[in-house]
Write a protein that holds these residues in place. Structure first.
Motif, PDB file in Angstrom:
ATOM      1  N   MET A 154       0.850  -1.064  -0.221  1.00  0.00           N
ATOM      2  CA  MET A 154       0.046   0.150   0.009  1.00  0.00           C
ATOM      3  C   MET A 154       1.049   1.202   0.133  1.00  0.00           C
ATOM      4  SD  MET A 154      -2.724   0.990   2.787  1.00  0.00           S
ATOM      5  CE  MET A 154      -4.113   0.061   2.660  1.00  0.00           C
ATOM      6  N   ARG A 155       0.596   2.202  -1.089  1.00  0.00           N
ATOM      7  CA  ARG A 155       1.664   3.211  -1.184  1.00  0.00           C
ATOM      8  C   ARG A 155       0.948   4.495  -0.485  1.00  0.00           C
ATOM      9  NH1 ARG A 155       5.020   5.654  -6.123  1.00  0.00           N
ATOM     10  NH2 ARG A 155       5.038   7.982  -5.293  1.00  0.00           N
ATOM     11  N   ILE A 156       1.456   5.037   0.668  1.00  0.00           N
ATOM     12  CA  ILE A 156       0.929   5.927   1.360  1.00  0.00           C
ATOM     13  C   ILE A 156       1.414   7.465   1.180  1.00  0.00           C
ATOM     14  CG2 ILE A 156       0.940   6.806   3.878  1.00  0.00           C
ATOM     15  CD1 ILE A 156      -0.564   4.130   3.654  1.00  0.00           C
ATOM     16  N   GLY A 157       0.627   8.280   0.935  1.00  0.00           N
ATOM     17  CA  GLY A 157       0.649   9.645   0.895  1.00  0.00           C
ATOM     18  C   GLY A 157       0.431  10.461   2.116  1.00  0.00           C
ATOM     19  N   VAL A 158       1.015  11.532   2.478  1.00  0.00           N
ATOM     20  CA  VAL A 158       0.643  12.264   3.662  1.00  0.00           C
ATOM     21  C   VAL A 158       0.267  13.771   3.134  1.00  0.00           C
ATOM     22  CG1 VAL A 158       1.613  13.204   5.644  1.00  0.00           C
ATOM     23  CG2 VAL A 158       2.275  10.640   4.914  1.00  0.00           C
ATOM     24  N   ILE A 159      -0.798  14.349   3.388  1.00  0.00           N
ATOM     25  CA  ILE A 159      -1.220  15.934   3.076  1.00  0.00           C
ATOM     26  C   ILE A 159      -0.647  16.544   4.438  1.00  0.00           C
ATOM     27  CG2 ILE A 159      -3.305  17.127   2.503  1.00  0.00           C
ATOM     28  CD1 ILE A 159      -4.235  15.035   1.127  1.00  0.00           C
ATOM     29  N   GLY A 160       0.241  17.318   4.391  1.00  0.00           N
ATOM     30  CA  GLY A 160       0.654  18.128   5.463  1.00  0.00           C
ATOM     31  C   GLY A 160       1.997  17.844   6.083  1.00  0.00           C
ATOM     32  N   GLY A 161       3.078  18.961   5.796  1.00  0.00           N
ATOM     33  CA  GLY A 161       4.361  18.674   6.276  1.00  0.00           C
ATOM     34  C   GLY A 161       4.602  19.550   7.503  1.00  0.00           C
ATOM     35  N   GLY A 162       3.842  19.531   8.538  1.00  0.00           N
ATOM     36  CA  GLY A 162       4.088  19.984   9.894  1.00  0.00           C
ATOM     37  C   GLY A 162       4.699  18.860  10.638  1.00  0.00           C
ATOM     38  N   ALA A 163       4.800  19.233  11.939  1.00  0.00           N
ATOM     39  CA  ALA A 163       5.401  18.059  12.807  1.00  0.00           C
ATOM     40  C   ALA A 163       4.590  16.624  12.726  1.00  0.00           C
ATOM     41  CB  ALA A 163       5.462  18.503  14.092  1.00  0.00           C
ATOM     42  N   THR A 201       5.104   9.513  -0.133  1.00  0.00           N
ATOM     43  CA  THR A 201       4.877  10.871  -0.616  1.00  0.00           C
ATOM     44  C   THR A 201       4.475  11.797   0.371  1.00  0.00           C
ATOM     45  OG1 THR A 201       4.452   9.865  -2.822  1.00  0.00           O
ATOM     46  CG2 THR A 201       4.127  12.116  -2.514  1.00  0.00           C
ATOM     47  N   LEU A 202       5.335  12.834   0.738  1.00  0.00           N
ATOM     48  CA  LEU A 202       4.946  13.914   1.594  1.00  0.00           C
ATOM     49  C   LEU A 202       4.427  15.069   1.060  1.00  0.00           C
ATOM     50  CD1 LEU A 202       4.406  14.838   4.665  1.00  0.00           C
ATOM     51  CD2 LEU A 202       7.060  14.841   5.058  1.00  0.00           C
ATOM     52  N   TRP A 203       3.261  15.698   1.136  1.00  0.00           N
ATOM     53  CA  TRP A 203       2.772  16.795   0.404  1.00  0.00           C
ATOM     54  C   TRP A 203       3.279  18.009   1.596  1.00  0.00           C
ATOM     55  CZ3 TRP A 203      -0.672  20.524   1.792  1.00  0.00           C
ATOM     56  CH2 TRP A 203      -0.728  21.730   0.933  1.00  0.00           C
ATOM     57  N   ALA A 204       3.782  19.236   1.118  1.00  0.00           N
ATOM     58  CA  ALA A 204       3.889  20.463   2.135  1.00  0.00           C
ATOM     59  C   ALA A 204       3.734  21.442   1.382  1.00  0.00           C
ATOM     60  CB  ALA A 204       5.328  20.189   2.924  1.00  0.00           C
ATOM     61  N   ARG A 205       2.970  22.298   2.119  1.00  0.00           N
ATOM     62  CA  ARG A 205       2.772  23.673   1.744  1.00  0.00           C
ATOM     63  C   ARG A 205       3.837  24.491   1.352  1.00  0.00           C
ATOM     64  NH1 ARG A 205       0.910  27.694   5.011  1.00  0.00           N
ATOM     65  NH2 ARG A 205      -0.623  29.216   3.911  1.00  0.00           N
TER      66      ARG A 205
END
Ligand SMILES: NC(=O)c1ccc[n+]([C@@H]2O[C@H](COP(=O)([O-])OP(=O)(O)OC[C@H]3O[C@@H](n4cnc5c(N)ncnc54)[C@H](O)[C@@H]3O)[C@@H](O)[C@H]2O)c1
Ligand SMILES: O=P(O)(O)OC[C@H](O)CO
Length: 326
Positions: A1-10, A28-32
């Motif tokens: 399962m390929r995980i993405g993360v929405i939000g590059g805070g702590a 994959t980590l999306w950061a603003r």
């Protein structure tokens, strides 16, 4: 399962680390913030929000929401007040969403899960919540969370994908219960910080945790949460954590309020989020709508609006005596 993360805070960064530990697939980590994307990809560190933690090689940061569409599940870790706009922009279709923000949306009075269902009607929804200081999770210290999802198969797949020797998801099907504990504890943590800042002592803090938990339970039951969920990791567990430590941003905000500093001054220019400050007013409104008394939450709202701590504390202590079970 390929995980993405929405939000590059702590917390988003720490959860990307959790996903990297739990499986071999890239994360994959999306950061603003473009500087966050750059520093993670070039130096394997999120200097802005999670400094001094070396991130796994399998984490790749991006500033493009469209890159999340290749993922099989998305951890949603934007602050609660921004989840609607980020999910709307991301347009992720039917990809399962694991909601990790703790709060209630101002205006709509919706839990984050309700917001996600409104924006992404086809996406199955899960909630991950519990006593989790990001820096400890990122460092691989032992941590347990509630992972709530109505779909037992998806819940099991997500749990297996995220679990590791140091990260234990406990399964639940009570999505609203898991969310309400996390949202309400932030407000109660502000109140506990006030107790500390005003020097009211440890008896008062223990009393506030217990009466705050009663308040969380009354509200949760009115919104369909189960009592055992509220007494678990995502409710009482997280309440105890955040009411005991200056590592909590909410507790620290309360310490400042208890010392008589203004909320505006304490919140100005801060880059990190103290969700309790945004949840308190909307929680107080939602409680009134549900006919639920939440005196500690009301007190936090008054303090955030600038009331003098001594007067707010005196009013709380002057409330009529009552049965404990009430
Ligand atoms: N930090 C923790 O230990 C922790 C643990 C569990 C849950 N949480 C929850 O996770 C959520 C995110 O908190 P965090 O600690 O990762 O954040 P943070 O305080 O470390 O960073 C702030 C975040 O807010 C984002 N942000 C600011 N303005 C925005 C906007 N207009 N649109 C979208 N995003 C915006 C920033 O990009 C950044 O990711 C919160 O709901 C928090 O309660 C945090
Ligand atoms: O720093 P806080 O107060 O936002 O708390 C972080 C997490 O929610 C603790 O579980």
């Amino acid at each position: 399962m390929r995980i993405g993360v929405i939000g590059g805070g702590a917390w988003g960064t720490a959860l990307a680390q959790v996903a990297a530990r739990g499986g071999a697939e890239p994360v994959t980590l999306w950061a603003r913030e473009l500087e966050v994307v750059a520093s993670i990809n070039a130096e394997r560190v999120n200097h802005a929000f999670l400094p001094r933690v070396e991130l796994a090689q399998s984490i790749r940061a991006t500033g493009e929401l469209s890159e999340l569409r290749a993922c099989d599940a998305l951890l949603v870790v934007a602050p609660a007040q921004h989840v609607r706009s980020v999910l709307t922009q991301a347009a992720v279709g039917s990809t399962p969403l694991v909601l990790c923000a703790k709060g209630i949306e101002a205006g709509s009075k919706m839990l984050v899960g309700e917001v996600a269902r409104a924006v992404c009607g086809q996406a199955p929804v899960a909630v991950l919540s519990g006593p989790t200081f990001a820096h400890e999770v990122a460092a691989g210290l032992p941590t347990a969370v509630t992972l709530a999802c109505e779909d037992a198969g998806l819940r099991a797949r997500l749990g297996a994908r995220l679990a590791s020797r140091s990260f234990r998801p406990y399964a639940s099907d009570d999505v609203a219960g898991a969310e309400i504990g996390g949202a309400v504890k932030n407000v109660l943590a502000v109140a506990c910080g006030v107790v500390e800042g005003a020097g009211l002592g440890q008896n008062a803090r223990a009393a506030l945790i217990a009466r705050g938990f009663a308040e969380m339970t009354r509200f949760g039951r009115a919104r369909g949460a189960r009592a055992e969920t509220l007494a678990g990791l995502s409710g009482l567990g997280d309440l105890v954590l955040t009411c005991s430590s200056t590592s909590s941003r909410n507790f620290s905000l309360g310490v400042g309020l208890g010392q008589g500093r203004a909320a505006a001054e304490l919140l100005a220019d801060r880059r990190t989020v103290a969700e309790g400050a945004f949840t308190a007013p909307v929680l107080a409104e939602a409680a009134r709508d549900a006919g639920v008394e939440m005196p500690v939450t009301d007190a936090v709202v008054r303090l955030l609006e600038g009331a003098e701590p001594g007067a707010v504390i005196a009013d709380l202590l002057a409330r009529p005596l009552r049965d404990e079970g009430h």
